[in-house]
Design a protein around this motif. Structure first.
Motif, PDB file in Angstrom:
ATOM      1  N   ASN A 251       0.883  -1.239   0.001  1.00 54.77           N
ATOM      2  CA  ASN A 251      -0.109   0.057  -0.040  1.00 54.77           C
ATOM      3  C   ASN A 251       0.920   1.223  -0.014  1.00 54.77           C
ATOM      4  OD1 ASN A 251      -2.188   1.750   0.166  1.00 54.77           O
ATOM      5  ND2 ASN A 251      -2.957   0.854   1.966  1.00 54.77           N
TER       6      ASN A 251
ATOM      7  N   GLU B  81      -6.828  -1.334  -1.188  1.00 56.11           N
ATOM      8  CA  GLU B  81      -7.867  -1.299  -0.250  1.00 56.11           C
ATOM      9  C   GLU B  81      -9.111  -2.326   0.032  1.00 56.11           C
ATOM     10  OE1 GLU B  81      -9.402   2.573  -1.134  1.00 56.11           O
ATOM     11  OE2 GLU B  81      -7.505   3.653  -0.829  1.00 56.11           O
TER      12      GLU B  81
ATOM     13  N   CYS C 238      -4.369   0.312   6.000  1.00 60.76           N
ATOM     14  CA  CYS C 238      -4.229   1.436   5.061  1.00 60.76           C
ATOM     15  C   CYS C 238      -3.834   2.780   5.400  1.00 60.76           C
ATOM     16  CB  CYS C 238      -5.692   1.604   4.372  1.00 60.76           C
ATOM     17  SG  CYS C 238      -6.063   0.063   3.114  1.00 60.76           S
TER      18      CYS C 238
END
Length: 228
Positions: A64, A79, A95
């Motif tokens: 991420n 996500e 996240c």
């Protein structure tokens, strides 16, 4: 002689491209059904996550963060994967942790190298499109409003913030919490899909679509008003 070498090079390049495409097609034909079957089995995914508790979370955060740094890559698939594998709450937290890490690195790097770094990822036209944000009096407030609007290029704005007079703490808060609407809608949908709650998953997708449409309209109005 030069033309012959050039022709040979073109033929060799085309042959390599065909070979690569053929190899990828063969790999997809061989492995994609099994991968798809595994991904659509939430119990199998959760079992792998439980077996590699630390490594799986580190991998998700790393991927991420890399996606935020490489701003041209879409963030939604990561996500969705986070919500599917770790659920709504933990997926959202992971996240946001990745956002803090990547945003900090981007801000400090842009402060150090400026446009020499930003220019490797974006062209001047993109910078000029958001120049009105940099010139506004309430820079932090406007940046937060733009960041909260779904559909705006948040990863580009993270680079852009480093070129402004914004302080590190303000940038970090905006780039982290400004992602919440996007992250939460993605993780809710994926988490609901993983638990078999298809009604909630579809509702989340519809809400995300509505927010995206409304956000696009709101942003265009905000941009027109600021330019006037």
């Amino acid at each position: 002689m030069t033309d012959e070498v050039s022709a040979v090079a073109r033929v060799a390049g085309a042959a390599c491209a065909v070979a690569i495409v053929a190899a990828l097609a063969a790999a997809c034909w061989r492995y994609l059904p099994g991968i798809y079957a595994w991904l659509t089995d939430p119990a199998a995914v959760h079992a792998l996550v439980a077996e590699h508790a630390v490594l799986s979370r580190l991998a998700l955060v790393g991927i991420n963060a890399l996606q935020v740094v490489l701003a041209f890559l879409p963030g939604e698939p990561v996500e969705l994967a986070s919500g599917y594998a770790f659920g709504l709450v933990e997926g959202t937290v992971l996240c946001l942790i990745a956002s803090v890490i990547a945003s900090s690195a981007i801000y400090l790097a842009v402060r150090r190298w400026g446009w020499r770094l930003v220019g490797r990822f974006f062209d001047r036209a993109q910078l000029e499109r958001y120049a009105w944000i940099r010139d506004t009096r309430r820079l932090e407030l406007v940046m937060l409003a733009v960041f909260l609007i779904p559909g705006t290029p948040k990863d580009f704005l993270t680079y852009f913030a480093g070129l402004t007079k914004m302080r590190f703490g303000a940038v970090l808060a905006i780039t982290t919490f400004g992602r919440l609407p996007s992250v939460v809608t993605s993780t809710v949908a994926a988490s609901a899909l993983g638990t078999g709650d298809y009604t909630l998953a579809i509702a989340s997708v519809l809400v995300a679509g509505a927010l995206l449409l409304a956000g696009g309209i709101l942003y265009r109005r905000l941009e027109r008003r600021a330019k006037k």
